[in-house]
Write an enzyme that holds these catalytic residues in place. Structure first.
Site, PDB file in Angstrom:
ATOM      1  N   HIS A 182      13.502 103.564  70.489  1.00 24.35           N
ATOM      2  CA  HIS A 182      13.185 103.683  68.872  1.00 24.35           C
ATOM      3  C   HIS A 182      12.424 102.656  68.394  1.00 24.35           C
ATOM      4  CE1 HIS A 182      14.221 105.885  64.831  1.00 24.35           C
ATOM      5  NE2 HIS A 182      14.219 104.613  64.400  1.00 24.35           N
ATOM      6  N   ASP A 195       9.887 101.679  64.772  1.00 23.87           N
ATOM      7  CA  ASP A 195       9.366 102.021  63.285  1.00 23.87           C
ATOM      8  C   ASP A 195       8.189 101.481  63.022  1.00 23.87           C
ATOM      9  OD1 ASP A 195      11.582 103.810  62.312  1.00 23.87           O
ATOM     10  OD2 ASP A 195      12.910 102.118  62.584  1.00 23.87           O
ATOM     11  N   GLU A 248      12.884 110.775  62.579  1.00 26.58           N
ATOM     12  CA  GLU A 248      14.221 110.214  62.334  1.00 26.58           C
ATOM     13  C   GLU A 248      14.736 110.715  60.952  1.00 26.58           C
ATOM     14  OE1 GLU A 248      16.217 106.084  62.171  1.00 26.58           O
ATOM     15  OE2 GLU A 248      13.893 106.212  61.756  1.00 26.58           O
ATOM     16  N   HIS A 286      19.965 110.679  58.714  1.00 31.06           N
ATOM     17  CA  HIS A 286      19.476 109.480  58.410  1.00 31.06           C
ATOM     18  C   HIS A 286      20.717 108.715  57.767  1.00 31.06           C
ATOM     19  CE1 HIS A 286      17.252 105.647  57.411  1.00 31.06           C
ATOM     20  NE2 HIS A 286      17.260 105.601  58.675  1.00 31.06           N
ATOM     21  N   HIS A 323      22.991 107.722  63.606  1.00 30.47           N
ATOM     22  CA  HIS A 323      23.027 107.769  62.106  1.00 30.47           C
ATOM     23  C   HIS A 323      24.006 108.897  61.610  1.00 30.47           C
ATOM     24  CE1 HIS A 323      20.106 104.895  60.647  1.00 30.47           C
ATOM     25  NE2 HIS A 323      19.294 105.463  61.569  1.00 30.47           N
ATOM     26  N   HIS A 380      19.443 104.768  68.940  1.00 28.50           N
ATOM     27  CA  HIS A 380      19.467 103.370  68.667  1.00 28.50           C
ATOM     28  C   HIS A 380      20.886 103.172  67.910  1.00 28.50           C
ATOM     29  CE1 HIS A 380      17.850 105.442  65.317  1.00 28.50           C
ATOM     30  NE2 HIS A 380      17.895 104.520  64.491  1.00 28.50           N
ATOM     31  N   ASP A 415      15.147  99.442  68.009  1.00 34.29           N
ATOM     32  CA  ASP A 415      14.906  99.734  66.742  1.00 34.29           C
ATOM     33  C   ASP A 415      14.081  98.648  65.992  1.00 34.29           C
ATOM     34  OD1 ASP A 415      14.968 101.060  64.134  1.00 34.29           O
ATOM     35  OD2 ASP A 415      17.161 100.349  63.662  1.00 34.29           O
TER      36      ASP A 415
END
Length: 696
Positions: A339, A341, A452, A479, A525, A546, A615
């Site tokens: 993961h 971002d 995500e 999430h 999550h 993650h 992450d």
């Protein structure tokens, strides 16, 4: 029994009143002018032999060092004495004679009152009557025998296996005949150690038996005393066990009897400063065996403790060696991170306008990237961190749910694809196991995509299918907000309420449709109940892209142990996050905390079910030592320092486990190829009050 009374030699008269006349030069086989009481020819054995003699009769022949032999036709009476430790004590008459006689002869090898001044007795053998330095009350010396002559001209060796005596050449006690040996000697005995004498029985011109004997290994050489005046002396005594020609075989020790090793007094004096030698004399071979066994036992105990410690120390390589091993591993297996971002930071910092940034350079010194705690990624540092494959997340916040979430998601998918195409020398698009390995083998970073948050599919299976066609290979079910069909981790937070009690019926159809498509089910999550429900429904392995271990940090985002055990049964993988709050439940953590979570997941779920999902660019608190994407090798090197981890194990952690999961998901897809797409939907009434803008 009759015994000889002639003890003096060389015409020296006894200086004792009333003593017998001396043994003269005419002493021989016939001993003229004397009877057997004073001097006689000794028969080989049997009657008339004194009880303390060595039973050696006439005709004893020995082979010399040069190969010739000599024969003696007679012995001087009384020539044998208690020189062998196994023989009886001296006869009383001989002992009394030695106490009172003051002549200068050595009395057939037993010494005289001037013993200490005679150079012929400088080296002696210890005998049972006492050592060479012990005197009787009247000055006599007992228990000694000459060992080495002054001129060392004749070296003798015992050939019979018990006491031996020889008369020096040319003396009154010499033999009357010879058989090819030295003139007038009783017999040149075998000389240097290791020579051999042959045993045979022959007939000499004197018509008596001649005995030749092969010397054994325990015969020791001794030098015949040849200094004038001629003497009859002891050449050697040996221990050969039982011999048929010895009358004392019943008194001797058997071959199996252990012998005591004694030190010469002179040796003991040199070592111990003249002290007593009793300490060393008491030790036998058994003592030394026991001592050696104790030494070996203690050495074994030391090795038993030291070797495991040394082996463990050798299993923990120095830092530079561990890093070298890590780089060698990553040259054959891709390091796969679950993961990242970066795409959301591209939207935040430059509004997805890629011409405004050069991702191939190190952005740690470029604003606003360098000053932002949320920025950890660029292609230069990814190369330095040996990243082999990266899942880029198409992330949109929960605030877009029921609004334009799908539109923004498409925009994020677009920017990821444009980024891959903009840097073809660094990145390569991948959407399967095969394409991932092709890009990795080309020396580039394989780039996969994931969405995500289930809120980004708008509760529509059709949108889910389109995401797959666009290259999305995993969907995170939630999430930080619940969806109409699944609860997020917020449901496990204090003060929060579950809406769906995990995964509802539509949520189960979402999971099954992902299995049919070959899209990975990501459970990061989600609530713990959603985790359990999805694991119960899914036919393919699931992933936690993650997340970390709940047992080490009781955060709702982490995975509890019972779920880890279900992951083991499902065949899935938990990819450990680097977010400090998920590692230590506070804003500080170190690289060692990440290793602790990796090891815990390995211990509970198994080696095949742990991976890495940092992450980066989605967190603002990173562990010390893992500040950005360039630090992956340091993490793997730290893991490798644990002796439980081999290089093969580390290869599984780096990427092997995820590759297995991806391949299995594709196999399930192929198995479900005949299954029609699911057409379920959520009734609009269930969404009443949640949508702000909704077209039906």
């Amino acid at each position: 029994m009759r015994r000889s009374r002639s003890y003096c030699m060389n015409n020296e008269a006894q200086q004792v009143t009333g003593a017998a006349p001396p043994c003269g030069p005419s002493c021989g086989p016939t001993c003229p002018g004397r009877d057997l009481d004073s001097c006689s020819t000794r028969p080989a054995s049997g009657r008339g032999v004194p009880a303390w003699s060595d039973s050696r009769g006439p005709g004893s022949v020995s082979v010399g060092a040069a190969g010739h032999s000599s024969t003696s036709t007679g012995w001087c009476a009384g020539a044998a004495g208690p020189l062998d430790p196994l023989l009886p004590p001296l006869p009383p008459e001989l002992e009394e004679h030695l106490r009172t006689c003051r002549c200068t002869c050595d009395h057939l090898g037993y010494g005289n009152f001037q013993f200490n001044t005679s150079p012929r007795h400088a080296s002696t053998l210890p005998l049972p009557n006492g050592s060479a330095g012990r005197r009787s009350a009247d000055g006599g010396i007992f228990g000694t025998a000459p060992r080495v002559s002054g001129d060392r001209s004749k070296v003798c060796r015992s050939v019979g296996g018990s006491l031996r005596r020889a008369c020096s050449s040319g003396g009154a006690l010499g033999g009357s005949g010879s058989a090819g040996g030295s003139k007038g000697s009783l017999g040149s005995l075998v000389g240097a150690a290791g020579r051999e004498a042959v045993e045979a029985t022959v007939t000499t011109p004197g018509s008596f038996a001649v005995n030749y004997r092969r010397a054994t290994a325990n015969h020791r050489a001794a030098t015949v005393v040849t200094a004038a005046p001629p003497r009859c002396h002891v050449s050697e005594f040996t221990f050969e066990g039982h011999h048929p020609d010895s009358p004392f075989s019943d008194e001797k020790d058997s071959q199996d009897k252990k012998k005591v090793m004694k030190w010469d007094e002179s040796q003991t004096d040199r070592l111990g400063g003249g002290g007593s030698s009793a300490g060393w004399e008491a030790y036998t071979w058994r003592h030394w065996v026991v001592l050696a066994a104790l030494v070996l036992l203690s050495g074994g105990l030391v090795l038993a403790v030291a070797l495991p410690l040394a082996a463990r120390g050798s299993d923990v390589p120095p830092a530079h060696d561990a890093l070298a091993r890590v780089h060698r591993i990553l040259s054959t297996v891709p390091l796969i991170d679950g993961h990242n971002d970066l795409a959301w930071n591209l939207r935040n910092f430059i509004h997805n306008k890629l011409e405004k940034v050069d991702l191939s350079q190190n952005l740690s010194e470029v604003e606003p990237w360098g000053s932002s705690p949320w920025s950890h990624t660029d292609l230069a540092r990814m190369r330095h961190g040996r990243v082999g494959a990266q899942f880029w997340a198409a992330y949109v916040p929960c605030g877009a749910q029921f609004l334009n979430a799908a539109q923004v998601t498409l925009e994020q998918i677009d920017v990821i694809k444009r980024m891959i195409a903009r840097y073809p020398q660094h990145l390569g698009y991948a959407h399967s196991y095969v394409s991932l390995m092709e890009v990795y083998n080309s020396g580039r970073i394989a780039s996969l995509m994931g969405v995500e948050g289930g809120h980004l599919m708008g509760a529509s299976l059709s949108v889910l299918r389109m995401y797959y066609d666009l290259g999305i290979r995993y969907l995170t079910l939630t999430h930080t907000c619940n969806t109409p069909w699944a609860d997020s981790s917020l449901a496990d937070s204090p003060g929060s309420q579950e809406e769906n009690f995990g995964l509802n019926d539509f949520g189960a159809k979402v999971v099954l449709e992902m299995n049919r498509l070959g899209m990975l089910v990501d459970l990061s999550h989600v609530s713990q109940q959603t985790m359990r429900d999805a694991l119960a429904v899914s036919r393919a392995p699931v992933i936690f892209s993650h997340s970390s271990a709940h047992a080490l940090c009781r955060h709702s985002r982490n995975v509890p142990d019972d779920v880890l055990r279900q992951v083991h049964l499902n065949g899935g993988i938990v990819m450990v996050s680097f977010y400090s709050y998920f590692l230590t439940c506070n804003d500080t953590a170190t690289i060692h905390d990440v290793v602790r979570h990796i090891n815990h997941i390995r211990d509970v779920a198994g080696l095949d079910h742990v991976g890495v999902g940092a992450d980066f660019d989605g967190i603002n608190k990173t562990p010390v030592g893992l500040e950005d994407v360039s630090r992956y090798p340091q993490l793997l090197a730290e893991v490798l320092k644990d002796p439980r981890w081999s290089e093969d194990d580390l290869a599984q952690l780096a990427g092997g486990n995820f590759l297995r999961v991806l391949r299995r998901a594709e196999q399930v897809r192929d198995e479900l190829r005949s299954t029609l797409p699911y057409e379920d939907h959520i009734h609009p009434d269930h969404l009443a009050g949640r949508r702000s803008c909704w077209f039906t």
